[in-house]
Scaffold this motif. Structure first.
Motif, PDB file in Angstrom:
ATOM      1  N   GLU A 110       1.349  -1.439   0.366  1.00 21.48           N
ATOM      2  CA  GLU A 110       0.023  -0.220  -0.058  1.00 21.48           C
ATOM      3  C   GLU A 110       0.996   1.583   0.470  1.00 21.48           C
ATOM      4  N   LEU A 111       0.714   2.307  -0.383  1.00 21.12           N
ATOM      5  CA  LEU A 111       1.173   3.493  -0.911  1.00 21.12           C
ATOM      6  C   LEU A 111      -0.106   4.676  -0.469  1.00 21.12           C
ATOM      7  N   ARG A 112      -0.040   5.641   0.158  1.00 12.98           N
ATOM      8  CA  ARG A 112      -1.122   6.806   0.778  1.00 12.98           C
ATOM      9  C   ARG A 112       0.127   8.222   0.090  1.00 12.98           C
ATOM     10  N   VAL A 113      -0.655   8.917  -0.381  1.00  9.17           N
ATOM     11  CA  VAL A 113      -0.314  10.086  -0.844  1.00  9.17           C
ATOM     12  C   VAL A 113      -1.255  11.299  -0.748  1.00  9.17           C
ATOM     13  N   LYS A 114      -0.744  12.474  -0.475  1.00 14.64           N
ATOM     14  CA  LYS A 114      -1.590  13.632  -0.145  1.00 14.64           C
ATOM     15  C   LYS A 114      -0.784  14.491  -0.903  1.00 14.64           C
ATOM     16  N   ARG A 115      -1.722  14.761  -2.409  1.00 14.54           N
ATOM     17  CA  ARG A 115      -0.741  16.539  -3.533  1.00 14.54           C
ATOM     18  C   ARG A 115      -1.823  17.606  -3.127  1.00 14.54           C
ATOM     19  N   ASP A 116      -1.368  18.593  -2.699  1.00 15.33           N
ATOM     20  CA  ASP A 116      -1.649  19.737  -2.377  1.00 15.33           C
ATOM     21  C   ASP A 116      -1.930  20.669  -2.915  1.00 15.33           C
ATOM     22  N   TYR A 117      -2.195  21.390  -4.103  1.00 14.14           N
ATOM     23  CA  TYR A 117      -2.498  22.245  -5.313  1.00 14.14           C
ATOM     24  C   TYR A 117      -3.023  23.490  -5.035  1.00 14.14           C
ATOM     25  N   ALA A 118      -3.862  23.738  -4.041  1.00 13.46           N
ATOM     26  CA  ALA A 118      -3.864  25.259  -3.510  1.00 13.46           C
ATOM     27  C   ALA A 118      -4.863  25.092  -1.858  1.00 13.46           C
ATOM     28  N   ASP A 119      -5.207  26.018  -1.635  1.00 11.79           N
ATOM     29  CA  ASP A 119      -5.946  26.028   0.000  1.00 11.79           C
ATOM     30  C   ASP A 119      -6.906  25.054  -0.110  1.00 11.79           C
ATOM     31  N   ASN A 120      -7.826  24.561  -1.247  1.00 10.41           N
ATOM     32  CA  ASN A 120      -9.524  24.095  -0.527  1.00 10.41           C
ATOM     33  C   ASN A 120      -9.401  23.151  -2.218  1.00 10.41           C
ATOM     34  N   ASP A 121      -8.344  22.591  -2.559  1.00 12.58           N
ATOM     35  CA  ASP A 121      -7.551  21.690  -3.689  1.00 12.58           C
ATOM     36  C   ASP A 121      -6.562  20.813  -3.261  1.00 12.58           C
ATOM     37  N   SER A 122      -6.732  19.573  -3.430  1.00 10.98           N
ATOM     38  CA  SER A 122      -5.859  18.560  -2.694  1.00 10.98           C
ATOM     39  C   SER A 122      -6.757  17.472  -3.731  1.00 10.98           C
ATOM     40  N   LEU A 123      -5.574  16.359  -4.368  1.00 13.68           N
ATOM     41  CA  LEU A 123      -5.709  14.749  -4.173  1.00 13.68           C
ATOM     42  C   LEU A 123      -4.665  13.741  -3.093  1.00 13.68           C
ATOM     43  N   ASP A 124      -6.083  13.269  -2.741  1.00  6.30           N
ATOM     44  CA  ASP A 124      -5.697  11.837  -1.808  1.00  6.30           C
ATOM     45  C   ASP A 124      -6.170  11.005  -2.082  1.00  6.30           C
ATOM     46  N   VAL A 125      -4.888  10.249  -2.539  1.00  6.59           N
ATOM     47  CA  VAL A 125      -4.458   8.700  -3.234  1.00  6.59           C
ATOM     48  C   VAL A 125      -3.997   8.304  -2.370  1.00  6.59           C
ATOM     49  N   ARG A 126      -4.402   6.886  -2.282  1.00  3.72           N
ATOM     50  CA  ARG A 126      -4.761   5.450  -1.925  1.00  3.72           C
ATOM     51  C   ARG A 126      -4.320   4.305  -3.143  1.00  3.72           C
ATOM     52  N   VAL A 127      -3.303   3.589  -3.619  1.00  2.00           N
ATOM     53  CA  VAL A 127      -2.871   2.489  -4.028  1.00  2.00           C
ATOM     54  C   VAL A 127      -2.666   1.501  -3.185  1.00  2.00           C
ATOM     55  N   SER A 128      -2.995   0.369  -3.357  1.00  2.00           N
ATOM     56  CA  SER A 128      -2.961  -1.142  -3.110  1.00  2.00           C
ATOM     57  C   SER A 128      -3.493  -1.654  -3.135  1.00  2.00           C
ATOM     58  N   ARG A 129      -2.705  -3.189  -2.868  1.00  2.00           N
ATOM     59  CA  ARG A 129      -2.924  -4.408  -4.012  1.00  2.00           C
ATOM     60  C   ARG A 129      -3.132  -5.174  -2.192  1.00  2.00           C
ATOM     61  N   ILE A 130      -3.520  -6.577  -3.233  1.00  2.00           N
ATOM     62  CA  ILE A 130      -3.824  -7.580  -2.439  1.00  2.00           C
ATOM     63  C   ILE A 130      -2.451  -8.769  -3.064  1.00  2.00           C
ATOM     64  N   GLN A 131      -2.039  -9.287  -1.569  1.00  2.00           N
ATOM     65  CA  GLN A 131      -0.515  -9.751  -1.948  1.00  2.00           C
ATOM     66  C   GLN A 131      -0.950 -11.159  -2.619  1.00  2.00           C
ATOM     67  N   PRO A 132       0.146 -11.890  -3.297  1.00  2.00           N
ATOM     68  CA  PRO A 132      -0.227 -13.325  -3.339  1.00  2.00           C
ATOM     69  C   PRO A 132      -0.142 -14.106  -1.915  1.00  2.00           C
ATOM     70  N   GLN A 133      -1.069 -15.215  -2.258  1.00  2.00           N
ATOM     71  CA  GLN A 133      -0.790 -16.257  -1.347  1.00  2.00           C
ATOM     72  C   GLN A 133       0.052 -17.371  -1.687  1.00  2.00           C
ATOM     73  N   ALA A 134       0.833 -17.172  -3.454  1.00  2.00           N
ATOM     74  CA  ALA A 134       1.987 -18.039  -3.308  1.00  2.00           C
ATOM     75  C   ALA A 134       3.804 -18.047  -2.227  1.00  2.00           C
ATOM     76  N   ALA A 135       3.805 -16.930  -1.243  1.00  2.00           N
ATOM     77  CA  ALA A 135       4.789 -16.459  -0.961  1.00  2.00           C
ATOM     78  C   ALA A 135       4.212 -15.861   0.763  1.00  2.00           C
ATOM     79  N   PRO A 136       3.836 -16.738   0.875  1.00  2.00           N
ATOM     80  CA  PRO A 136       3.369 -17.033   2.815  1.00  2.00           C
ATOM     81  C   PRO A 136       4.507 -16.735   4.000  1.00  2.00           C
ATOM     82  N   VAL A 137       4.323 -15.694   4.380  1.00  2.00           N
ATOM     83  CA  VAL A 137       5.778 -15.719   5.328  1.00  2.00           C
ATOM     84  C   VAL A 137       5.480 -16.896   6.425  1.00  2.00           C
TER      85      VAL A 137
END
Length: 167
Positions: A27-54
Motif C-alpha cells: 500500500e501507498l498513500r499520498v496527499k498532493r496539495d494544489y491550493a488552499d482548498n484543492d488537493s488530491l488524496d490517493v491510496r493505492v493498494s494491492r492484495i498480496q499473492p498467497q504464493a509467498a507466505p511468511v
C-alpha cells in the motif's frame, strides 16, 4: 485547465502504482496539495499473492539439523517449502528491520557479502535490504558463523522476516 490537471493526476497515480509494484509494497498513500482548498488524496493498494507466505509453522517442534542432501537441494527448492521449525524463532535469527528487497551482494555480479559457513564479526554487513531506492546495510548483531541464508538474492522481504541464521 481541469483536463490538464486530470491528465497529470492520472500520470501521478500510474507512477505510484509502478512504485508499488517495483518495491513489492502492499500500500501507498499520498496527499498532493494544489491550493488552499484543492488537493488530491490517493491510496493505492494491492492484495498480496498467497504464493509467498511468511514462514508460519503448523505446530512447534524440536529443531532438526538439515541433512547434507537436503542442504544441497535448498537453493533450488521453492521458498514456500520451509523446514518444520520456524527460523524466526531461532535465537540466532537475523530479522529484516523493514519491508524491501534483499540483496546478498553489494552490486550485481559481485561476490556475496557472506556465504554459509563464513565467520562474521559484530557489525559486519551481511546483506542489503533496499527500501524506496535506499540501500540499507544489514549488520551482524553479534559475532558468529553463518549457518543458513534464508532469502534469495533479489527476493522481497517483509518486516520481521528471518533473513539468515547466525550461531
Amino acid at each position: 485547465m481541469t483536463e490538464k490537471k486530470h491528465e497529470s493526476d492520472v500520470a501521478f497515480i500510474q507512477a505510484l502504482a509502478e512504485l508499488l509494484r517495483e518495491n513489492d509494497l502492499s500500500e501507498l498513500r499520498v496527499k498532493r496539495d494544489y491550493a488552499d482548498n484543492d488537493s488530491l488524496d490517493v491510496r493505492v493498494s494491492r492484495i498480496q499473492p498467497q504464493a509467498a507466505p511468511v514462514h508460519v509453522p503448523a505446530a512447534p517442534s524440536a529443531p532438526a539439523a538439515p541433512s547434507p542432501a537436503a542442504a544441497s537441494h535448498a537453493p533450488a527448492a521453492a521458498p514456500a517449502e520451509a523446514p518444520s521449525d520456524d527460523p524466526a524463532a531461532h535465537p540466532g535469527a537475523v530479522l529484516s528491520p523493514m519491508v524491501g528487497t534483499a540483496y546478498l551482494a553489494p552490486e550485481p555480479g559481485a561476490a556475496d557479502f557472506v556465504k554459509t559457513g563464513d565467520q562474521v564479526s559484530e557489525g559486519q554487513t551481511l546483506m542489503i535490504v533496499e527500501a524506496m531506492k535506499t540501500m540499507n546495510h544489514i549488520p551482524a548483531p553479534r559475532a558468529g558463523t553463518v549457518k543458513r541464508i534464508l532469502v534469495e538474492d533479489g527476493a522481497p522481504v517483509e518486516f520481521g522476516a528471518p533473513l539468515m541464521i547466525l550461531e
